[in-house]
Design an enzyme around this catalytic site. Structure first.
Site, PDB file in Angstrom:
ATOM      1  N   PRO A 130      31.165  45.271  70.761  1.00  0.00           N
ATOM      2  CA  PRO A 130      31.587  45.196  69.369  1.00  0.00           C
ATOM      3  C   PRO A 130      32.989  44.612  69.238  1.00  0.00           C
ATOM      4  CG  PRO A 130      30.941  47.442  70.009  1.00  0.00           C
ATOM      5  CD  PRO A 130      31.119  46.644  71.259  1.00  0.00           C
ATOM      6  N   GLU A 131      33.084  43.450  68.635  1.00  0.00           N
ATOM      7  CA  GLU A 131      34.389  42.898  68.282  1.00  0.00           C
ATOM      8  C   GLU A 131      34.518  43.061  66.765  1.00  0.00           C
ATOM      9  OE1 GLU A 131      35.532  39.244  70.182  1.00  0.00           O
ATOM     10  OE2 GLU A 131      34.188  39.584  71.860  1.00  0.00           O
TER      11      GLU A 131
END
Length: 280
Positions: free
Chosen positions: A11-12
């Site tokens: 997850p960015e």
DNA sequence: CCCGATTCCTGTAGGC
DNA sequence: TGCCTACAGGAATCGG
């Protein structure tokens, strides 16, 4: 011996923002019936008193700062980080928990917010004061999609810095929310070598890079983030940004601009993908 | 202060 | 089939 590189759901910023948008409608204005913790051993152990602390309180807002989700209650703020393998799901009614479902926030309408994180690099913290003053958030750089993150800011922030620009893009004191995927992609789109000393970026390159970062993050948010293996949004749906990736995880494939083979090299313990011809 | 290395963790896949 | 191992990486922390 070496196994093939394994794709991971990391997850960015776009994935965290997609998650925020997915969970906010289900949480906002709801009261917590209870917090169920099945495994406290996240990056930082979940405080033993959190269940009692949070019970009965109402979610006022769901916000995001960098890759942190902020569940703002009337009494304090839960700071959630998805780490490298975390995800949050909204369940209309709670199903039996599976492996790695470390906590549930059960709401007064029967909905459950469920946190799943095989590698337990994520976190669930609590603060009674302004979350921006929390040690983890206090020294963060500007949001990449904010007006404060502009060409002038990046140019100044990189002066006299000898580290490679890709390394600095992943430094939360320079800009937040940009991880390995989007750093590689933004540098490709700005035609800048990931190995260039940050202090040697021209003003024009700083401007191009800022634009590329905003574009790539904005586009990724628009289509729901990047699913490499098993990232899913709050409704359990994948993101479709993967097909938009120009270089990340495309070592050996043709550069979409010039056709040269996309190069791959380990840089600062992370895989970097770039085009030797286009990026200077 | 700056910067690179180390550390946390586990699922996956390739080699044998 | 199953064991062994490299690899993926966000970000705090440490050492130079």
């Amino acid at each position: 011996m070496a196994g093939r590189p394994v794709s991971k759901a990391v997850p960015e910023l776009p994935e965290v923002e997609t998650t925020r948008r997915g969970i906010a409608p289900a949480l906002t204005g709801r009261r917590v019936e209870r917090l169920i913790v099945r495994d406290r051993r996240l990056r930082w152990p979940i405080e033993p008193g959190l269940e009692a602390e949070i019970r009965g309180h109402t979610v006022r807002h769901v916000e995001r700062r960098a890759k942190y989700l902020l569940l703002r209650f009337d009494s304090g703020t839960a700071i959630v980080h998805l780490g490298m393998s975390g995800s949050l799901r909204v369940l209309g009614s709670p199903t039996p928990a599976s492996a790695h479902d470390h906590w549930d926030l059960r709401l007064d309408n029967g909905v459950a917010l469920r946190y799943h994180d095989p590698r337990r690099f994520g976190s669930l913290l609590w603060t009674r004061s302004d979350p921006d003053l929390h040690p983890l958030l206090a020294r963060l750089a500007p949001e990449p999609l904010s007006r404060a993150f502009d060409a002038d800011y990046l140019f100044r922030a990189t002066r006299r810095r000898k580290a490679a620009i890709k390394t600095l893009l992943m430094n939360s004191r320079i800009v937040v929310g940009v991880g390995n995927i989007y750093a590689s992609e933004a540098l490709f789109r700005a035609a800048i070598s990931p190995f260039r000393a940050a202090g040697r970026l021209s003003r024009a390159q700083s401007a191009a890079l800022v634009e590329a970062i905003k574009t790539v993050l904005g586009e990724a948010i628009r289509i729901g983030g990047t699913t490499l293996r098993d990232y899913v949004n709050a409704a359990g749906a994948p993101g479709y940004f993967r097909q938009e990736l120009c270089v990340y995880e495309r070592g050996g494939e043709a550069c979409p601009v010039c056709g040269a083979a996309v190069a791959k090299r380990v840089q600062g313990q992370r895989s970097t993908y770039w085009c030797r011809v286009c990026q200077r």
